[in-house]
Enzyme design. Structure first.
Site, PDB file in Angstrom:
ATOM      1  N   ASP A 194       0.860  -1.182   0.000  1.00 41.05           N
ATOM      2  CA  ASP A 194       0.000   0.000   0.000  1.00 41.05           C
ATOM      3  C   ASP A 194       0.892   1.226   0.000  1.00 41.05           C
ATOM      4  O   ASP A 194       2.119   1.124  -0.101  1.00 41.05           O
ATOM      5  CB  ASP A 194      -0.944  -0.015   1.210  1.00 41.05           C
ATOM      6  CG  ASP A 194      -2.312   0.585   0.880  1.00 41.05           C
ATOM      7  OD1 ASP A 194      -2.354   1.773   0.509  1.00 41.05           O
ATOM      8  OD2 ASP A 194      -3.324  -0.125   0.999  1.00 41.05           O
ATOM      9  N   HIS A 264      -2.755   3.042  -4.587  1.00 39.52           N
ATOM     10  CA  HIS A 264      -2.152   2.523  -3.346  1.00 39.52           C
ATOM     11  C   HIS A 264      -0.752   1.973  -3.620  1.00 39.52           C
ATOM     12  O   HIS A 264      -0.364   0.934  -3.072  1.00 39.52           O
ATOM     13  CB  HIS A 264      -3.045   1.447  -2.729  1.00 39.52           C
ATOM     14  CG  HIS A 264      -4.340   1.981  -2.183  1.00 39.52           C
ATOM     15  ND1 HIS A 264      -4.410   2.716  -1.012  1.00 39.52           N
ATOM     16  CD2 HIS A 264      -5.606   1.883  -2.640  1.00 39.52           C
ATOM     17  CE1 HIS A 264      -5.678   3.044  -0.775  1.00 39.52           C
ATOM     18  NE2 HIS A 264      -6.414   2.564  -1.755  1.00 39.52           N
ATOM     19  N   GLU A 328     -10.092   2.797  -4.892  1.00 41.83           N
ATOM     20  CA  GLU A 328      -9.683   4.154  -4.524  1.00 41.83           C
ATOM     21  C   GLU A 328      -8.565   4.681  -5.428  1.00 41.83           C
ATOM     22  O   GLU A 328      -7.495   5.078  -4.965  1.00 41.83           O
ATOM     23  CB  GLU A 328      -9.254   4.185  -3.055  1.00 41.83           C
ATOM     24  CG  GLU A 328     -10.396   3.822  -2.104  1.00 41.83           C
ATOM     25  CD  GLU A 328      -9.969   3.735  -0.649  1.00 41.83           C
ATOM     26  OE1 GLU A 328     -10.816   3.972   0.227  1.00 41.83           O
ATOM     27  OE2 GLU A 328      -8.787   3.423  -0.383  1.00 41.83           O
TER      28      GLU A 328
END
Length: 537
Positions: A194, A264, A328
């Site tokens: 991440d 990420h 995301e």
């Protein structure tokens, strides 16, 4: 006597005995079995002889381990009572059956996991000494006579641990696998990369861990402007990861690694800045936020990097699925990046009114990675954002932003795993008084809410087969110690285990709650776990 016939006769006998006045009402097993018929009398398991007949060598090791636990506290004296394990053809691989008589227990399965789960069930019926090896001479080893027929409702019974935001050592991860096995979870979703840290050694790209494995401090509490100033990180070597894969397999658990892309990825961009749209410089995030910087997917070198990384991932993790994230992903860099815009033009991608060309660019990334993994015999799982735009057949959706992603996936012919945050995010508060909880997210997900989740709600009956299972997740932004992970996980993971395993008609929250307080807390305590007692209030 034919084994199947003997099993049928024994089951009928137990049904005839079901009118006993002194029989127990419940066996206190979590997750509760599919079918239980409780009869008269009990079996004294202490010092019983444990026998394996016709099992695999690996199963014989499991059975021998149970025998060692049962006889360890009896001064080596083996009684005439027996627990006999054998195979029945035609049972599902995770199915088992147990006939408990007053002098003999018969255990049936057809494969390793069925035998493993039968042992897990028997151990829950015994004193907690079977988990500790420290024996109390006054412990009650009597198991109620019963017939148990059991198999799971869902194939994927998962738990995610985020080791990017906070890093957990191998022994700490193994302890999570241990408790998963007690409650028959069979998929460990390992979030390894991440923006805040890259945790898996990739031999072709050593800077991923040398540079991307360490960040320059961490925000303090909820103050995004703060930094504790402590360099933080760590990573797992491939040798360590293979060891965990083997350890998990012994406990009936497959590991689903997650390499998050195309967002990420700040840890990777920090190590190799040419992978980003701007070229950097980049630095690992120290605050809990979503980065604007993502992988530049206009460059062929980015796909070379992805394929090299995933090749090594596939060499370490042998199972069917690889999780590629897909969540995301801000498109702001792609909108301005000449390489990404050139890729969009090359592919002829256009805004559709609902989705932008950049959304369709992410679809291209997903499809390209999916095709690459298929060449290695693997399947893709992604978070529900990968449904946005056009998704290629064969991908599996993990529905986290509520249940709608799973419903949409199933309705459109995609397999899905349900992990909606409002029921399954165990980094959320367990108490309705967040000020009494450790620092963390304030959303409220008590044990009872976890237990009450029904994964097939809203799914058309003819699409039920697309729901592969259920998963609970522990994201570790505010969770930095093993004890804190355990506290957030337990006992809510037990509630999720019944959602994963048991049919709705076999669930009973009052029975579950009483059993957790009366017996499961004893098991957790005996094994040295930290757990929340909010369920008692």
């Amino acid at each position: 006597m034919n084994t199947l016939y003997r099993y049928a006769i024994a089951a009928l006998t137990m049904l005839l005995l079901s009118a006993c006045a002194d029989k127990v009402e419940s066996l206190g097993i979590v997750p509760y079995p599919e079918n239980v018929e409780i009869g008269c009398g009990s079996f004294d398991a202490f010092g019983a002889k444990v026998i394996a007949e016709g099992l695999t060598a690996e199963e014989e090791d499991l059975v021998q381990g149970l025998g060692t636990l049962i006889t360890a506290g009896s001064d080596g004296k083996v009684r005439s009572s027996k627990i006999v394990f054998s195979h029945i053809d035609g049972m599902d691989p995770e199915e088992y059956a147990i006939e408990i008589g007053s002098r003999r227990i018969e255990v049936y399965s057809s494969a390793y996991n069925g035998t493993l789960y039968a042992i897990a069930t028997l151990k829950q019926l015994m004193p907690v000494e079977v988990y500790t090896g420290v024996y109390n001479p006054d412990a009650d080893w009597n198991i109620p006579c019963a017939v148990i027929k059991d198999k799971p409702r869902f194939a994927h019974r998962g738990m995610l641990l985020d080791c990017s935001r906070h890093f957990f050592e191998i022994d700490e991860v193994k302890k999570i696998l241990d408790i998963m096995s007690v409650y028959k979870l069979n998929r460990f979703h390992w979030h390894l990369t991440d923006d805040h840290g890259w945790r898996m050694e990739i031999k072709k790209y050593p800077l991923l861990t040398e540079v991307g494995g360490w960040r320059n401090g961490t925000m303090i509490g909820w103050d995004a402007k703060s930094n504790d100033g402590i360099r933080y990180g760590g990573y797992y070597t491939q040798e360590q990861l293979r060891d965990v894969v083997a350890y998990a397999a012994q406990r009936g658990i497959e590991i689903v690694p997650e390499i998050d892309l195309p967002a990420h990825m700040v840890s990777a961009l920090t190590a190799y800045p040419h992978l980003g749209c701007t070229g950097g410089p980049y630095s690992l995030m120290t605050v809990w936020d979503i980065a604007k910087d993502v992988l530049c997917v206009g460059k062929d070198s980015s796909f070379e990097f992805i394929e090299d990384v995933l090749t090594e991932v596939c060499e370490v993790f042998p199972y069917e699925y690889i999780h590629i994230g897909g969540d995301e992903c801000p498109k702001i860099r792609w909108e301005k990046c000449p390489h990404c815009q050139a890729r969009i033009k090359e592919l002829g991608l256009k805004d559709s009114g609902k989705w932008t060309a950049e959304h369709y660019l992410q679809n291209y990334v997903t499809a390209r990675v999916q095709k690459f993994l298929a060449s290695k015999g693997r399947k893709v799982i992604g978070w529900d954002e990968i449904l946005e735009g056009d998704l290629q057949p064969g991908a599996t959706i993990m529905s986290w932003r509520g249940v709608q992603g799973g419903i949409e996936a199933a309705n459109n012919g995609f397999d899905a795993i349900m992990t909606p945050c409002e029921y399954c995010y165990l980094n959320y508060c367990q108490s309705d008084k967040p000020e009494l909880e450790p620092v963390g997210f304030h959303e409220y997900v008590p044990v009872e809410k976890c237990y009450g989740y029904e994964p097939l709600d809203g799914i058309p009956e003819d699409a039920h087969h697309h729901i592969l299972g259920v998963q609970c997740n522990v994201w570790t932004e505010f969770i930095g110690t093993p004890a804190h992970v355990q506290y957030m996980l337990l006992p809510r993971m037990l509630a999720i285990s019944e959602v994963q395993w048991s049919a709705p008609e076999d669930k009973d929250y009052d029975r579950f709650r009483a059993d957790v307080m009366d017996h499961q807390f004893e098991i957790l305590k005996s094994m040295g776990y930290t757990y929340c007692k909010e369920i008692e209030y």
